[in-house]
Write a protein that holds these residues in place. Structure first.
Motif, PDB file in Angstrom:
ATOM      1  N   UNK A   1       0.815  -1.212   0.000  1.00  0.00           N
ATOM      2  CA  UNK A   1       0.000   0.000   0.000  1.00  0.00           C
ATOM      3  C   UNK A   1       0.842   1.253   0.000  1.00  0.00           C
ATOM      4  N   UNK A   2       0.195   2.382  -0.129  1.00  0.00           N
ATOM      5  CA  UNK A   2       0.912   3.654  -0.218  1.00  0.00           C
ATOM      6  C   UNK A   2       1.726   3.955   1.032  1.00  0.00           C
ATOM      7  N   UNK A   3       1.240   3.504   2.193  1.00  0.00           N
ATOM      8  CA  UNK A   3       1.934   3.770   3.446  1.00  0.00           C
ATOM      9  C   UNK A   3       2.727   2.604   3.970  1.00  0.00           C
ATOM     10  N   UNK A   4       2.990   1.604   3.107  1.00  0.00           N
ATOM     11  CA  UNK A   4       3.656   0.376   3.532  1.00  0.00           C
ATOM     12  C   UNK A   4       5.102   0.304   3.062  1.00  0.00           C
ATOM     13  N   UNK A   5       5.838  -0.634   3.654  1.00  0.00           N
ATOM     14  CA  UNK A   5       7.156  -1.020   3.157  1.00  0.00           C
ATOM     15  C   UNK A   5       7.192  -2.537   3.032  1.00  0.00           C
ATOM     16  N   UNK A   6       8.023  -3.006   2.105  1.00  0.00           N
ATOM     17  CA  UNK A   6       8.250  -4.450   1.975  1.00  0.00           C
ATOM     18  C   UNK A   6       9.661  -4.745   2.480  1.00  0.00           C
ATOM     19  N   UNK A   7       9.779  -5.785   3.292  1.00  0.00           N
ATOM     20  CA  UNK A   7      11.041  -6.086   3.962  1.00  0.00           C
ATOM     21  C   UNK A   7      11.435  -7.531   3.701  1.00  0.00           C
ATOM     22  N   UNK A   8      12.696  -7.732   3.309  1.00  0.00           N
ATOM     23  CA  UNK A   8      13.273  -9.085   3.259  1.00  0.00           C
ATOM     24  C   UNK A   8      13.742  -9.412   4.660  1.00  0.00           C
ATOM     25  N   UNK A   9      13.106 -10.361   5.290  1.00  0.00           N
ATOM     26  CA  UNK A   9      13.295 -10.633   6.717  1.00  0.00           C
ATOM     27  C   UNK A   9      14.567 -11.453   6.946  1.00  0.00           C
ATOM     28  N   UNK A  10      15.318 -11.051   7.958  1.00  0.00           N
ATOM     29  CA  UNK A  10      16.532 -11.776   8.350  1.00  0.00           C
ATOM     30  C   UNK A  10      16.354 -12.506   9.669  1.00  0.00           C
ATOM     31  N   UNK A  11      15.747 -11.837  10.653  1.00  0.00           N
ATOM     32  CA  UNK A  11      15.596 -12.379  12.002  1.00  0.00           C
ATOM     33  C   UNK A  11      14.191 -12.079  12.499  1.00  0.00           C
ATOM     34  N   UNK A  12      13.604 -13.028  13.229  1.00  0.00           N
ATOM     35  CA  UNK A  12      12.318 -12.823  13.898  1.00  0.00           C
ATOM     36  C   UNK A  12      12.487 -13.068  15.391  1.00  0.00           C
ATOM     37  N   UNK A  13      11.741 -12.337  16.203  1.00  0.00           N
ATOM     38  CA  UNK A  13      11.745 -12.552  17.645  1.00  0.00           C
ATOM     39  C   UNK A  13      10.595 -13.451  18.061  1.00  0.00           C
ATOM     40  N   UNK A  14      10.868 -14.363  18.998  1.00  0.00           N
ATOM     41  CA  UNK A  14       9.850 -15.282  19.524  1.00  0.00           C
ATOM     42  C   UNK A  14       9.337 -14.716  20.845  1.00  0.00           C
ATOM     43  N   UNK A  15       8.002 -14.651  20.996  1.00  0.00           N
ATOM     44  CA  UNK A  15       7.405 -14.010  22.162  1.00  0.00           C
ATOM     45  C   UNK A  15       6.254 -14.841  22.737  1.00  0.00           C
ATOM     46  N   UNK A  16       5.925 -14.548  23.983  1.00  0.00           N
ATOM     47  CA  UNK A  16       4.802 -15.239  24.614  1.00  0.00           C
ATOM     48  C   UNK A  16       3.491 -14.932  23.897  1.00  0.00           C
ATOM     49  N   UNK A  17       3.395 -13.788  23.237  1.00  0.00           N
ATOM     50  CA  UNK A  17       2.170 -13.490  22.496  1.00  0.00           C
ATOM     51  C   UNK A  17       1.907 -14.535  21.416  1.00  0.00           C
ATOM     52  N   UNK A  18       2.978 -15.104  20.849  1.00  0.00           N
ATOM     53  CA  UNK A  18       2.806 -16.177  19.867  1.00  0.00           C
ATOM     54  C   UNK A  18       2.211 -17.417  20.535  1.00  0.00           C
ATOM     55  N   UNK A  19       2.638 -17.676  21.773  1.00  0.00           N
ATOM     56  CA  UNK A  19       2.097 -18.818  22.511  1.00  0.00           C
ATOM     57  C   UNK A  19       0.645 -18.562  22.900  1.00  0.00           C
ATOM     58  N   UNK A  20       0.332 -17.331  23.318  1.00  0.00           N
ATOM     59  CA  UNK A  20      -1.053 -16.980  23.625  1.00  0.00           C
ATOM     60  C   UNK A  20      -1.953 -17.236  22.417  1.00  0.00           C
ATOM     61  N   UNK A  21      -1.483 -16.785  21.250  1.00  0.00           N
ATOM     62  CA  UNK A  21      -2.286 -16.925  20.038  1.00  0.00           C
ATOM     63  C   UNK A  21      -2.488 -18.392  19.694  1.00  0.00           C
ATOM     64  N   UNK A  22      -1.413 -19.182  19.779  1.00  0.00           N
ATOM     65  CA  UNK A  22      -1.520 -20.607  19.448  1.00  0.00           C
ATOM     66  C   UNK A  22      -2.529 -21.314  20.346  1.00  0.00           C
ATOM     67  N   UNK A  23      -2.551 -20.965  21.628  1.00  0.00           N
ATOM     68  CA  UNK A  23      -3.452 -21.639  22.562  1.00  0.00           C
ATOM     69  C   UNK A  23      -4.874 -21.101  22.523  1.00  0.00           C
ATOM     70  N   UNK A  24      -5.098 -19.988  21.812  1.00  0.00           N
ATOM     71  CA  UNK A  24      -6.440 -19.447  21.707  1.00  0.00           C
ATOM     72  C   UNK A  24      -6.789 -18.442  22.778  1.00  0.00           C
ATOM     73  N   UNK A  25      -5.773 -17.852  23.418  1.00  0.00           N
ATOM     74  CA  UNK A  25      -6.037 -16.837  24.436  1.00  0.00           C
ATOM     75  C   UNK A  25      -6.429 -15.502  23.809  1.00  0.00           C
TER      76      UNK A  25
END
Length: 350
Positions: A33-57
């Motif tokens: 979109x007009x206000x977006x950027x596209x990024x070639x990803x190198x590293x991602x951070x792992x967080x408890x929010x990912x675990x919350x989402x997986x469990x359905x919290x």
């Protein structure tokens, strides 16, 4: 040149439940979109929010969906309305609704931060969820000052590690923190004055500080929430930032779990707050970013300055190949990490 709808390798949550619901597979990328950027990803951070989402919290996020709230990489395209970011910039991205565990991402430029010169991808990937959360707890809500004391739940984790360093930057402070015994030496080196075990931590804390502490960062939201309120000095502040006690290896978060969580955190009495001169606060970093993006930008700029001054330094526990996302998440869920857990993205065009 990547086109809208082209599929890129992603970590997809196919449904609520255990690790079997996580699949590394191609998934369509959105249009730029007009206000977006596209990024070639190198590293991602792992967080408890990912675990919350997986469990359905977090039921507002409905699978199938791509997980991941933070990543870092190189900008490959910018929208027509983007002026402060250019192709070739190294940027840090944060999006609390997820979607960033991918080879390439399209994200709003307002959710991106250009890295200062010399800052590694690894260190920068540890900043958004962990250091921004700690920053607002310690400085904006906690108002940490020299001579005060703080209790940090799970002080060996990503947020706990960050909060320890930010508390130390206030000057002469006393820091209490819980973690497993084998992590005590590491957190002591990071600045924790009194490492505590989870069992009976309240009695041990009161031996050292009979009047309690000035600030508490609570990431458990369990029965400890009630205990922790009693550990506050008059005019003390407790900040609730999560419900990590509800995270399990594979269990889906059901209604009984919701009821237990509600029951353990419902005891915030207005009368008690007044009579005990306590402050109980909460922090949702993602919603703060949506509602006050300038506040987030200012805080991140300050964190970059502290990093360049050597006052903060993320500790990277481990870096996992992208395909080992389950192992990385399991390490976090089992609380075996000290500091930040990361995923490294490897693609043919990098």
């Amino acid at each position: 040149m990547m086109s809208a709808g082209e599929e890129v390798r992603s970590v997809v949550l196919t449904g609520y439940g255990g690790y079997e619901c996580l699949k590394v597979k191609p998934w369509p990328i959105q249009a730029l979109g007009a206000g977006d950027v596209r990024v070639a990803v190198a590293i991602c951070g792992v967080n408890f929010s990912d675990l919350y989402t997986r469990q359905g919290m977090l039921r507002e996020l409905q699978p199938p969906l791509v997980l991941g709230t933070e990543c870092v990489g190189e900008v490959t395209a910018v929208g027509a309305a983007v002026a402060h970011i250019k192709v070739g910039d190294h940027v840090l991205c944060y999006k609390f609704t997820g979607g960033l565990y991918r080879d390439h991402v399209v994200v709003a430029a307002s959710h991106c931060f250009v890295l200062p010169p010399g800052m590694s991808y690894e260190d920068s990937a540890a900043l958004p969820a962990n250091y921004l959360t700690a920053y607002f707890c310690v400085h904006d809500i906690g108002h940490m000052r020299a001579g005060q004391s703080i209790f940090i739940s799970s002080c060996a984790g990503g947020v706990g590690w960050a909060a320890t360093q930010l508390a130390c930057s206030a000057g002469d402070v006393t820091i209490f923190g819980t973690c497993s015994p084998e992590k005590h030496d590491a957190v002591r080196e990071n600045g924790v004055t009194h490492p505590l075990t989870y069992d009976g931590y309240e009695q041990e804390l009161l031996k050292h500080s009979p009047d309690g502490v000035d600030i508490i960062i609570d990431n458990m939201a369990s029965s400890a929430f009630t205990i922790n309120q009693r550990l506050l000095k008059p005019l003390g502040r407790i900040v609730v930032i999560g419900a990590n006690s509800m995270v399990t290896d594979s269990q889906k978060f059901g209604w009984w779990s919701f009821l237990r969580l509600w029951w353990s955190t419902k005891n915030v009495s207005a009368r008690d707050l007044i009579m005990q001169n306590r402050v109980v606060a909460g922090l949702h970093l993602g919603l703060l970013m949506e509602r006050q993006p300038n506040t987030i930008q200012s805080a991140m700029s300050h964190l970059f300055q502290l990093y360049e001054q050597g006052k903060i330094k993320p500790h990277i526990d481990s870096i996992w190949p992208f395909d080992k996302v389950v192992e990385a998440m399991r390490l976090l869920a089992e609380r075996k990490n000290v500091g930040k857990v990361l995923l490294r993205v490897e693609t043919a065009d990098k």
